[in-house]
Design a protein around this motif. Sequence first.
Motif, PDB file in Angstrom:
ATOM      1  N   TYR A 285       0.824  -1.206   0.000  1.00  0.00           N
ATOM      2  CA  TYR A 285       0.000   0.000   0.000  1.00  0.00           C
ATOM      3  C   TYR A 285       0.864   1.265   0.000  1.00  0.00           C
ATOM      4  CZ  TYR A 285      -4.122   2.816   0.405  1.00  0.00           C
ATOM      5  OH  TYR A 285      -5.120   3.705   0.119  1.00  0.00           O
TER       6      TYR A 285
ATOM      7  N   SER B 152       0.676   4.417  -2.496  1.00  0.00           N
ATOM      8  CA  SER B 152       0.566   5.798  -2.012  1.00  0.00           C
ATOM      9  C   SER B 152       1.664   6.684  -2.577  1.00  0.00           C
ATOM     10  CB  SER B 152       0.643   5.837  -0.479  1.00  0.00           C
ATOM     11  OG  SER B 152      -0.428   5.149   0.075  1.00  0.00           O
TER      12      SER B 152
ATOM     13  N   PHE C 218       3.730  10.360  -6.554  1.00  0.00           N
ATOM     14  CA  PHE C 218       4.843  11.271  -6.261  1.00  0.00           C
ATOM     15  C   PHE C 218       6.103  10.823  -6.993  1.00  0.00           C
ATOM     16  CE2 PHE C 218       1.836  11.221  -2.794  1.00  0.00           C
ATOM     17  CZ  PHE C 218       1.422  12.537  -2.832  1.00  0.00           C
TER      18      PHE C 218
ATOM     19  N   ASN D  92      -4.021  24.020  -1.683  1.00  0.00           N
ATOM     20  CA  ASN D  92      -4.429  23.140  -2.778  1.00  0.00           C
ATOM     21  C   ASN D  92      -5.684  23.619  -3.510  1.00  0.00           C
ATOM     22  OD1 ASN D  92      -2.386  21.240  -2.355  1.00  0.00           O
ATOM     23  ND2 ASN D  92      -3.590  20.154  -0.811  1.00  0.00           N
TER      24      ASN D  92
ATOM     25  N   PHE E 168       3.447  18.799   6.399  1.00  0.00           N
ATOM     26  CA  PHE E 168       2.768  17.645   6.976  1.00  0.00           C
ATOM     27  C   PHE E 168       3.722  16.788   7.793  1.00  0.00           C
ATOM     28  CE2 PHE E 168       1.575  13.125   6.517  1.00  0.00           C
ATOM     29  CZ  PHE E 168       0.467  13.153   7.356  1.00  0.00           C
TER      30      PHE E 168
ATOM     31  N   VAL F 236     -10.631  -1.220   2.406  1.00  0.00           N
ATOM     32  CA  VAL F 236      -9.184  -1.024   2.385  1.00  0.00           C
ATOM     33  C   VAL F 236      -8.697  -0.468   3.726  1.00  0.00           C
ATOM     34  CG1 VAL F 236      -7.273   0.164   1.240  1.00  0.00           C
ATOM     35  CG2 VAL F 236      -9.195  -0.676  -0.106  1.00  0.00           C
TER      36      VAL F 236
ATOM     37  N   PHE G 292       1.152   6.729   3.979  1.00  0.00           N
ATOM     38  CA  PHE G 292      -0.243   6.496   3.589  1.00  0.00           C
ATOM     39  C   PHE G 292      -1.024   7.802   3.505  1.00  0.00           C
ATOM     40  CE2 PHE G 292      -0.348   1.982   5.620  1.00  0.00           C
ATOM     41  CZ  PHE G 292       0.523   1.541   4.631  1.00  0.00           C
ATOM     42  N   PHE G 293      -0.617   8.783   4.318  1.00  0.00           N
ATOM     43  CA  PHE G 293      -1.381  10.031   4.370  1.00  0.00           C
ATOM     44  C   PHE G 293      -1.102  10.972   3.198  1.00  0.00           C
ATOM     45  CE2 PHE G 293      -4.380  11.858   7.147  1.00  0.00           C
ATOM     46  CZ  PHE G 293      -4.572  10.904   8.124  1.00  0.00           C
ATOM     47  N   LEU G 294       0.001  10.752   2.497  1.00  0.00           N
ATOM     48  CA  LEU G 294       0.381  11.738   1.474  1.00  0.00           C
ATOM     49  C   LEU G 294      -0.712  12.005   0.431  1.00  0.00           C
ATOM     50  CD1 LEU G 294       4.177  11.038   1.058  1.00  0.00           C
ATOM     51  CD2 LEU G 294       3.024  12.863   2.292  1.00  0.00           C
ATOM     52  N   PRO G 295      -1.397  10.971  -0.095  1.00  0.00           N
ATOM     53  CA  PRO G 295      -2.432  11.285  -1.098  1.00  0.00           C
ATOM     54  C   PRO G 295      -3.595  12.083  -0.510  1.00  0.00           C
ATOM     55  CG  PRO G 295      -1.870   8.962  -1.150  1.00  0.00           C
ATOM     56  CD  PRO G 295      -1.228   9.532   0.077  1.00  0.00           C
ATOM     57  N   GLN G 296      -3.745  12.060   0.814  1.00  0.00           N
ATOM     58  CA  GLN G 296      -4.830  12.826   1.426  1.00  0.00           C
ATOM     59  C   GLN G 296      -4.446  14.294   1.546  1.00  0.00           C
ATOM     60  OE1 GLN G 296      -6.032  14.254   4.475  1.00  0.00           O
ATOM     61  NE2 GLN G 296      -8.182  13.959   3.966  1.00  0.00           N
TER      62      GLN G 296
ATOM     63  N   ALA H 230      -4.079  16.147  -1.900  1.00  0.00           N
ATOM     64  CA  ALA H 230      -5.188  16.061  -2.848  1.00  0.00           C
ATOM     65  C   ALA H 230      -5.430  17.421  -3.474  1.00  0.00           C
ATOM     66  CB  ALA H 230      -6.445  15.566  -2.146  1.00  0.00           C
TER      67      ALA H 230
ATOM     68  N   TRP I 267      -1.765  11.516 -11.491  1.00  0.00           N
ATOM     69  CA  TRP I 267      -2.555  10.321 -11.822  1.00  0.00           C
ATOM     70  C   TRP I 267      -2.928  10.301 -13.302  1.00  0.00           C
ATOM     71  CZ3 TRP I 267      -2.221   6.095  -9.478  1.00  0.00           C
ATOM     72  CH2 TRP I 267      -2.148   6.016  -8.089  1.00  0.00           C
TER      73      TRP I 267
ATOM     74  N   VAL J 233     -10.813   6.890  -3.604  1.00  0.00           N
ATOM     75  CA  VAL J 233     -10.649   6.009  -2.450  1.00  0.00           C
ATOM     76  C   VAL J 233      -9.242   6.153  -1.865  1.00  0.00           C
ATOM     77  CG1 VAL J 233     -10.533   3.592  -1.736  1.00  0.00           C
ATOM     78  CG2 VAL J 233     -12.426   4.378  -3.138  1.00  0.00           C
ATOM     79  N   LEU J 234      -8.238   6.262  -2.736  1.00  0.00           N
ATOM     80  CA  LEU J 234      -6.873   6.439  -2.232  1.00  0.00           C
ATOM     81  C   LEU J 234      -6.773   7.703  -1.382  1.00  0.00           C
ATOM     82  CD1 LEU J 234      -4.802   5.415  -5.368  1.00  0.00           C
ATOM     83  CD2 LEU J 234      -4.941   4.226  -3.180  1.00  0.00           C
TER      84      LEU J 234
ATOM     85  N   VAL K 189      -8.912   6.833   2.119  1.00  0.00           N
ATOM     86  CA  VAL K 189      -8.474   5.758   3.010  1.00  0.00           C
ATOM     87  C   VAL K 189      -7.686   6.271   4.230  1.00  0.00           C
ATOM     88  CG1 VAL K 189      -6.771   3.876   3.139  1.00  0.00           C
ATOM     89  CG2 VAL K 189      -8.609   3.787   1.462  1.00  0.00           C
TER      90      VAL K 189
ATOM     91  N   VAL L 220      -7.822   8.849   6.302  1.00  0.00           N
ATOM     92  CA  VAL L 220      -8.594   9.257   7.462  1.00  0.00           C
ATOM     93  C   VAL L 220      -9.320   8.047   8.062  1.00  0.00           C
ATOM     94  CG1 VAL L 220     -10.504  10.686   8.253  1.00  0.00           C
ATOM     95  CG2 VAL L 220      -8.830  11.626   6.688  1.00  0.00           C
TER      96      VAL L 220
ATOM     97  N   LEU M 255     -18.830  10.151   6.461  1.00  0.00           N
ATOM     98  CA  LEU M 255     -17.859  11.104   5.896  1.00  0.00           C
ATOM     99  C   LEU M 255     -17.724  10.907   4.392  1.00  0.00           C
ATOM    100  CD1 LEU M 255     -14.793  11.098   8.335  1.00  0.00           C
ATOM    101  CD2 LEU M 255     -16.164  13.055   7.629  1.00  0.00           C
TER     102      LEU M 255
ATOM    103  N   ARG N  56     -20.773  11.912   2.204  1.00  0.00           N
ATOM    104  CA  ARG N  56     -20.726  13.357   1.957  1.00  0.00           C
ATOM    105  C   ARG N  56     -19.715  13.698   0.877  1.00  0.00           C
ATOM    106  NH1 ARG N  56     -20.916  17.814   5.673  1.00  0.00           N
ATOM    107  NH2 ARG N  56     -18.793  18.034   4.971  1.00  0.00           N
TER     108      ARG N  56
END
Lengths: 270, 302
Positions: free
Chosen positions: A14, A18, A22, A203, A253, B93, B115-119, B122, B130, B174-175, B178, B180, B229, B232
């Motif tokens: 995963y 992720s 990048f 962003n 972050f 997931v 894992f948090f980077l795509p959040q 965004a 992508w 979804v990526l 996930v 949060v 969440l 919404r």
Amino acid sequence: MKARVFVYAVLIAYAVISLYPFALMVSGALKDAAEVRLDGHLIPSNPTLATLAHTWNELHFFTYFGNSLLVTGLTTVGVLIVYSLAGYAFAVLRFPGRRLLYGMFLALLFVPGITMLLPVVILQQKLGLIGTFPGIILPFVNGTAPLSIMLLTNSFRTVPAELKESARCDGAGELRTFWSIYLPIGRPALITIALLTAVPTWNEYVLTRVSLSDASRYTLPLALQNLNSSTAPQENVLMAASLIIVIPVIILFVLLQRYFVNGLQGAVKG
Amino acid sequence: MASRFRSREAWTGYVFVLPAVGLFAVMGLYTVGYGLALSFAQWNGFTPQWTWVGFGNYLDLIYRDPAIAPVVQGAALRTLVVMIAVPVLTVLVGFPLAVALNHITRLRAAFRTVFFLPQVTAGIALFYAWTYALQPDGSLNYILRHLGLGSIAQPQGWLGNPSTALPTLIVVMVLGSVPVAMLLYLTGLQSIDQSVVDAARVDGASGLRTMTAIIWPLLLPITGAVVMLNLRYALQDFQTFLLMTNGGPGGHTLVLGLESYNLAFVSGFKPTLGLSSALGWTLFVVALLLAGINLRVLRSRA
């Protein structure tokens, strides 16, 4: 033992997904104009920093970077001032209509962005703010109201009443009590809110796109979109520009993720 | 004396909330009210007068106008698909990831950060990356071909093929959602009393059985929050769609939010601003209904 290997394999898989976009930004930014058109090779055959340098210089990234910093900075400062005052009032002071007002702010959470978008732009036009920084900063600040008020009110509520009483006895006024007792104690919540405001503002794309038309006022996301819609968009330049936008967010972050994570948990729990 | 003290406190209270309330009155109440009024009118943004049409816009959107209603119905169907797929996939997931993260001690923080980077990133930059990956000659097809999975590769590009475009966008969403979910599940897992889990083990329950019979039910409220969440998010978000496909190919990724945006900002001189507002308000009402149902469900559990 086997289970542990499996768990790490899942997590690494995963993590690769992720990091993939990048990695593409880096890979694309290091390719030259000829190679980027060839195929989806991740490793550039002749890596070059020329694309990044070119993107940074030729495309006035300093202007756009400055615009983005200005908008993000002013929005964040505005949010911190306006909602820490309100949070203090809701948490500490008794006044008629308090609950109703608090409820109204929370209700804003349910209004979808698209429902507000058109009226906000019409309002900007009426106020003569269309295309200006205040025109986008004011709705940005207002947009964070539910979350900011909720988190700050909750955080200020945890301050023991005795602290306030003793400040009173020392002759401190309301503003002074707020400034020298509540704000320092609420610092973790303030940092959380600063992050939860700054990152999405940095962003933000949609409102700035429909509101700003003068290219000299563009923020980075608009500058990037402008690159893409120009006659012959080059993927290596687009990836370099994407990287330039994303790096400050990643640094912020990684440095402050403790607050980010706590804030997200608190926002959902509260 | 006491009452004077009280009234001074009340005044201070009003002064402290004034900036927030003032901003809210203009940017929140006024705009929302203006949008509601506009949803009952026809306007192109240029003429000085509105033409009042009552509920006409709403009826046109739902069934009456042959030029708009079919488009809106298609968009509604796709929005529904997104609203089902995004929360379900996010739970499918996010939950196992949280269990896996909870299982390890070494590198947990590092994985969570990655894992948090795509959040946190965004936005347009991530979506362009992508899009770059998903092109016909993009890196995803390249990887698939080199893994001997060339048959899955999309020669038209993943966003160019009408049948893969929407599922691909859902995966990208979804990526982003996930992290949060994973974080909330992780918090929940860490709050579970270890003795309950140990007791099940002693009774001879397997790991899988402990998971399905004890841990999953205990975390149902978190699943509720995650689903809410993401409902919404799936209902409201159109930025992903605007930036990655702009509704294409051939309208196959047009969702309600994007349609409302198009009616408001890319309609030229056609009087569609009222229609856009009506669609925005319809989304608002659906969001409120969802929130109401959510409250109901949470209450009945408590």
